[in-house]
Structures are given as structure tokens and as C-alpha cells.
Design a protein around this motif. Structure first.
Motif, mmCIF file in Angstrom:
data_model
loop_
_atom_site.group_PDB
_atom_site.id
_atom_site.type_symbol
_atom_site.label_atom_id
_atom_site.label_comp_id
_atom_site.label_asym_id
_atom_site.label_seq_id
_atom_site.Cartn_x
_atom_site.Cartn_y
_atom_site.Cartn_z
ATOM 1 N N LEU A 1 -5.365 -4.120 -6.543
ATOM 2 C CA LEU A 1 -4.107 -3.476 -6.925
ATOM 3 C C LEU A 1 -4.567 -2.439 -8.045
ATOM 4 C CD1 LEU A 1 -2.762 -6.915 -8.621
ATOM 5 C CD2 LEU A 1 -2.402 -5.899 -6.509
ATOM 6 N N THR A 2 -3.539 -1.217 -7.453
ATOM 7 C CA THR A 2 -3.746 -0.162 -8.341
ATOM 8 C C THR A 2 -3.727 -0.718 -9.505
ATOM 9 O OG1 THR A 2 -2.227 0.667 -7.873
ATOM 10 C CG2 THR A 2 -3.568 1.128 -6.414
ATOM 11 N N GLU A 3 -3.895 0.291 -10.627
ATOM 12 C CA GLU A 3 -2.911 0.329 -12.065
ATOM 13 C C GLU A 3 -1.815 0.110 -11.774
ATOM 14 O OE1 GLU A 3 -3.203 2.534 -16.203
ATOM 15 O OE2 GLU A 3 -4.416 3.029 -15.024
ATOM 16 N N ASP A 4 -0.767 0.793 -10.842
ATOM 17 C CA ASP A 4 0.635 0.757 -10.971
ATOM 18 C C ASP A 4 0.857 -0.793 -10.341
ATOM 19 O OD1 ASP A 4 1.198 3.282 -12.215
ATOM 20 O OD2 ASP A 4 1.334 3.426 -10.172
ATOM 21 N N GLY A 5 -0.030 -1.446 -9.708
ATOM 22 C CA GLY A 5 0.042 -2.377 -8.761
ATOM 23 C C GLY A 5 -0.224 -3.792 -9.858
ATOM 24 N N GLN A 6 -1.114 -3.187 -10.740
ATOM 25 C CA GLN A 6 -1.321 -4.390 -12.078
ATOM 26 C C GLN A 6 0.094 -4.954 -12.849
ATOM 27 O OE1 GLN A 6 -4.899 -3.019 -13.396
ATOM 28 N NE2 GLN A 6 -6.535 -3.673 -12.098
ATOM 29 N N LYS A 7 1.014 -3.480 -13.269
ATOM 30 C CA LYS A 7 1.638 -3.436 -13.969
ATOM 31 C C LYS A 7 3.232 -4.188 -13.441
ATOM 32 C CE LYS A 7 0.308 0.793 -16.709
ATOM 33 N NZ LYS A 7 0.445 2.047 -16.817
ATOM 34 N N GLU A 8 3.004 -3.772 -11.991
ATOM 35 C CA GLU A 8 3.702 -4.407 -11.018
ATOM 36 C C GLU A 8 3.965 -5.865 -11.328
ATOM 37 O OE1 GLU A 8 7.887 -5.061 -8.861
ATOM 38 O OE2 GLU A 8 6.565 -3.684 -10.580
ATOM 39 N N THR A 9 2.116 -6.226 -11.239
ATOM 40 C CA THR A 9 2.465 -7.633 -10.579
ATOM 41 C C THR A 9 3.272 -9.022 -11.901
ATOM 42 O OG1 THR A 9 0.326 -7.597 -9.670
ATOM 43 C CG2 THR A 9 0.925 -9.193 -10.707
ATOM 44 N N GLU B 1 0.487 -0.769 -0.117
ATOM 45 C CA GLU B 1 0.131 0.661 0.471
ATOM 46 C C GLU B 1 0.609 1.461 -0.051
ATOM 47 O OE1 GLU B 1 -3.633 2.048 3.251
ATOM 48 O OE2 GLU B 1 -2.814 0.387 3.595
ATOM 49 N N GLY B 2 1.623 1.215 1.055
ATOM 50 C CA GLY B 2 3.004 2.275 1.309
ATOM 51 C C GLY B 2 3.875 2.346 -0.605
ATOM 52 N N GLU B 3 3.590 1.637 -1.324
ATOM 53 C CA GLU B 3 4.274 1.784 -2.429
ATOM 54 C C GLU B 3 3.094 2.415 -3.347
ATOM 55 O OE1 GLU B 3 6.099 -2.294 -3.439
ATOM 56 O OE2 GLU B 3 8.113 -1.667 -1.312
ATOM 57 N N GLY B 4 2.368 2.142 -3.183
ATOM 58 C CA GLY B 4 1.378 2.852 -4.589
ATOM 59 C C GLY B 4 1.073 1.313 -4.925
ATOM 60 N N LEU B 5 1.124 0.753 -4.823
ATOM 61 C CA LEU B 5 0.845 -0.949 -5.920
ATOM 62 C C LEU B 5 -0.829 -1.424 -5.005
ATOM 63 C CD1 LEU B 5 4.408 -2.775 -5.414
ATOM 64 C CD2 LEU B 5 3.354 -1.047 -7.721
ATOM 65 N N LEU B 6 -0.756 -0.830 -3.749
ATOM 66 C CA LEU B 6 -2.461 -1.289 -3.391
ATOM 67 C C LEU B 6 -3.424 -0.166 -3.030
ATOM 68 C CD1 LEU B 6 -1.780 -4.614 -1.100
ATOM 69 C CD2 LEU B 6 -2.109 -4.563 -2.934
ATOM 70 N N ASP B 7 -4.768 -0.107 -3.038
ATOM 71 C CA ASP B 7 -5.889 0.324 -2.805
ATOM 72 C C ASP B 7 -6.516 -0.092 -1.892
ATOM 73 O OD1 ASP B 7 -5.289 3.522 -3.693
ATOM 74 O OD2 ASP B 7 -6.418 2.269 -5.449
ATOM 75 N N VAL B 8 -7.045 0.661 -0.623
ATOM 76 C CA VAL B 8 -7.162 -0.042 0.069
ATOM 77 C C VAL B 8 -8.943 0.887 0.391
ATOM 78 C CG1 VAL B 8 -8.212 -0.441 2.924
ATOM 79 C CG2 VAL B 8 -6.075 -0.627 1.813
ATOM 80 N N GLU B 9 -9.894 -0.420 0.953
ATOM 81 C CA GLU B 9 -11.911 0.201 1.172
ATOM 82 C C GLU B 9 -11.922 -0.782 1.995
ATOM 83 O OE1 GLU B 9 -13.288 -1.460 -2.441
ATOM 84 O OE2 GLU B 9 -12.558 -0.600 -3.637
ATOM 85 N N VAL B 10 -12.614 0.449 2.903
ATOM 86 C CA VAL B 10 -12.733 -0.127 4.387
ATOM 87 C C VAL B 10 -14.754 -0.096 3.269
ATOM 88 C CG1 VAL B 10 -13.185 0.242 6.383
ATOM 89 C CG2 VAL B 10 -11.609 1.101 5.767
ATOM 90 N N GLU B 11 -15.005 -1.582 4.417
ATOM 91 C CA GLU B 11 -16.555 -1.868 4.750
ATOM 92 C C GLU B 11 -17.039 -2.516 5.996
ATOM 93 O OE1 GLU B 11 -17.931 -3.825 1.634
ATOM 94 O OE2 GLU B 11 -16.935 -2.785 0.177
ATOM 95 N N LYS B 12 -18.066 -1.882 6.145
ATOM 96 C CA LYS B 12 -18.731 -2.300 6.669
ATOM 97 C C LYS B 12 -19.475 -4.117 6.939
ATOM 98 C CE LYS B 12 -20.611 -1.327 11.646
ATOM 99 N NZ LYS B 12 -22.088 -0.095 12.583
#
Length: 115
Positions: free
Chosen positions: A79-87, A57-68
Motif C-alpha cells: 500500500l502507498t500512503e494514500d492506499g493506507q488511508k483508503e483502506t 496500482e493505477g489509482e495510486g493505492l499500491l506500489d510494486v516492487e520487483v525482486e528476483k
């Protein structure tokens, strides 16, 4: 080989591959999916998983969504768009590593290898 040192260097790649395949997942779901896929051979502890997720997350490769969910808040990771490329990059690197390790461990597979 329940929690081998060999897996530790690949943990973030494992997480990213699962997120690539499943869209978004929460932490416990990731641990259970790995356990299921490996038929119990690999158990990812919370102590290993969450620092890896926070690092990604800190590297900008993941987004976090919080749900109840019920009375609790649940964090979903995707994954973020950058996370998809890095994968893609990390999976290619891991495949090359595995190929090289197979050659080193069993040189009969590659008879051209000379020692």
C-alpha cells in the motif's frame, strides 16, 4: 459459495486489508492467504486478482516492487500512503454494508426496524 458474486464487489477491499496486515505480498501469496483464512470457501482466481491489483496500482493505492527469486522475477505489492488511508475508508464502508445487510436479512436483530 466458492466464487460468489457477493465477493466480487469486495475484492479490492480484501486485497487492501491483507496488504495492510502483511506489509507486502505477491499475487499467489494473496490468493493462498484468502483461501487459508476462509478455509477454502473463497478462491480468488488470477483472472480476478491481477486486474484488481493493476486497478489499485493505477489509482495510486499500491506500489510494486520487483525482486528476483531464483530464476524468476516476482512482483510484490504494498500500500502507498494514500492506499493506507483508503483502506481505512473502504473497511468502514464494508462494515456499514455488512451491518445493513444483517439488518435486512435478519430484522429480529434490530427490533426497532419497521416494515
Amino acid at each position: 459459495m466458492k466464487n460468489s458474486q457477493l465477493y466480487k464487489g469486495s475484492l479490492t477491499t480484501i486485497i487492501m486489508k491483507l496488504l495492510e496486515e502483511n506489509g507486502r505480498m505477491y499475487g499467489y501469496e494473496i490468493t493462498q492467504k484468502v483461501k487459508s483464512i476462509t478455509k477454502g470457501e473463497l478462491n480468488i482466481t488470477e483472472g480476478a486478482l491481477y486486474p484488481a491489483l493493476h486497478k489499485l496500482e493505477g489509482e495510486g493505492l499500491l506500489d510494486v516492487e520487483v525482486e528476483k527469486v531464483g530464476n524468476r522475477l516476482r512482483k510484490y505489492y504494498k500500500l502507498t500512503e494514500d492506499g493506507q488511508k483508503e483502506t481505512v475508508n473502504r473497511l468502514a464502508e464494508l462494515e456499514e454494508f455488512i451491518k445493513n445487510m444483517q439488518t435486512l436479512v435478519n430484522p429480529k436483530i434490530n427490533p426497532d426496524l419497521q416494515f
